[in-house]
Design a protein around this motif. Structure first.
Motif, PDB file in Angstrom:
ATOM      1  N   GLY A  65     -16.226  13.462 -19.090  1.00  0.00           N
ATOM      2  CA  GLY A  65     -15.391  12.835 -20.116  1.00  0.00           C
ATOM      3  C   GLY A  65     -14.942  13.886 -21.103  1.00  0.00           C
ATOM      4  N   ARG A  66     -15.308  13.710 -22.360  1.00  0.00           N
ATOM      5  CA  ARG A  66     -14.946  14.682 -23.401  1.00  0.00           C
ATOM      6  C   ARG A  66     -16.078  15.648 -23.716  1.00  0.00           C
ATOM      7  NH1 ARG A  66     -12.908  11.360 -28.326  1.00  0.00           N
ATOM      8  NH2 ARG A  66     -12.628  13.463 -29.104  1.00  0.00           N
ATOM      9  N   THR A  67     -17.172  15.577 -22.958  1.00  0.00           N
ATOM     10  CA  THR A  67     -18.352  16.386 -23.243  1.00  0.00           C
ATOM     11  C   THR A  67     -18.521  17.494 -22.212  1.00  0.00           C
ATOM     12  OG1 THR A  67     -19.452  14.445 -24.167  1.00  0.00           O
ATOM     13  CG2 THR A  67     -20.857  16.300 -23.563  1.00  0.00           C
ATOM     14  N   ASN A  68     -18.757  18.696 -22.694  1.00  0.00           N
ATOM     15  CA  ASN A  68     -19.117  19.809 -21.820  1.00  0.00           C
ATOM     16  C   ASN A  68     -20.634  19.926 -21.797  1.00  0.00           C
ATOM     17  OD1 ASN A  68     -16.556  20.805 -21.093  1.00  0.00           O
ATOM     18  ND2 ASN A  68     -16.381  21.901 -23.029  1.00  0.00           N
ATOM     19  N   THR A  69     -21.170  20.178 -20.615  1.00  0.00           N
ATOM     20  CA  THR A  69     -22.580  20.507 -20.480  1.00  0.00           C
ATOM     21  C   THR A  69     -22.637  21.920 -19.938  1.00  0.00           C
ATOM     22  OG1 THR A  69     -23.193  18.215 -20.066  1.00  0.00           O
ATOM     23  CG2 THR A  69     -24.778  19.905 -19.395  1.00  0.00           C
ATOM     24  N   TYR A  70     -23.243  22.812 -20.709  1.00  0.00           N
ATOM     25  CA  TYR A  70     -23.296  24.221 -20.348  1.00  0.00           C
ATOM     26  C   TYR A  70     -24.571  24.527 -19.580  1.00  0.00           C
ATOM     27  CZ  TYR A  70     -19.518  24.633 -23.687  1.00  0.00           C
ATOM     28  OH  TYR A  70     -18.324  24.487 -24.349  1.00  0.00           O
ATOM     29  N   ARG A  71     -24.448  25.496 -18.687  1.00  0.00           N
ATOM     30  CA  ARG A  71     -25.599  25.969 -17.923  1.00  0.00           C
ATOM     31  C   ARG A  71     -25.638  27.487 -18.032  1.00  0.00           C
ATOM     32  NH1 ARG A  71     -29.251  25.325 -13.837  1.00  0.00           N
ATOM     33  NH2 ARG A  71     -29.116  26.741 -12.073  1.00  0.00           N
TER      34      ARG A  71
END
Length: 119
Positions: A65-71
Motif C-alpha cells: 500500500g503506502r508503507t515501505n518495509t525495509y530489509r
C-alpha cells in the motif's frame, strides 16, 4: 514521533548513511519523513541515501500500500578498505540499542579500553 535530537553543526563521527541505516534498523517500517526528522536531514537527502544503499545492495524494500518495509542485508561487508571484513551487523550493533539502554547509559569507564590493553 518522540526523541528528536537537537540540531548540530560541525563534524560528527557517524555518517548520514549510517544514521539512516540505524533508524531503519530500529524500525523497518519507518517513514522517510520520520527518518529525516530523526537524522536532521531533508526528506530528499534521505531518499538519496536510501537509493545509494539499495543500489549497493545494503538495503531493499517492499511496498505494501503506502508503507515501505525495509530489509537490511546485515551480512554485507562495509565498503571502505579500512573496515575490510566488518559487516553491517557489526556497525549496527554499535548504533542500535534497546530503549532501556538509551535511558540508562553505560558508565564511560566501562566502555573505554586502556591504550595498553588495545595492543
Amino acid at each position: 514521533m518522540v526523541g528528536v535530537p537537537e540540531s548540530h553543526t560541525g563534524w560528527t563521527f557517524i555518517t548520514n548513511h549510517a544514521r539512516v541505516l540505524a533508524a531503519i534498523a530500529d524500525n523497518p517500517n519507518i517513514r522517510i519523513r520520520d527518518i529525516a526528522a530523526h537524522c536532521r536531514l531533508t526528506e530528499r537527502a534521505v531518499q538519496r541515501i536510501i537509493s545509494d544503499l539499495e543500489q549497493d545492495g545494503y538495503l531493499s524494500h517492499t511496498r505494501d500500500g503506502r508503507t515501505n518495509t525495509y530489509r537490511i542485508q546485515a551480512d554485507k561487508v562495509l565498503r571502505h578498505p579500512a573496515e575490510a571484513g566488518l559487516s553491517v551487523a557489526s556497525l549496527l550493533s554499535l548504533l542500535v540499542q534497546d530503549e532501556t539502554d538509551r535511558k540508562e547509559p553505560v558508565p564511560l569507564s566501562s566502555r573505554l579500553v586502556d591504550a595498553g590493553d588495545a595492543r
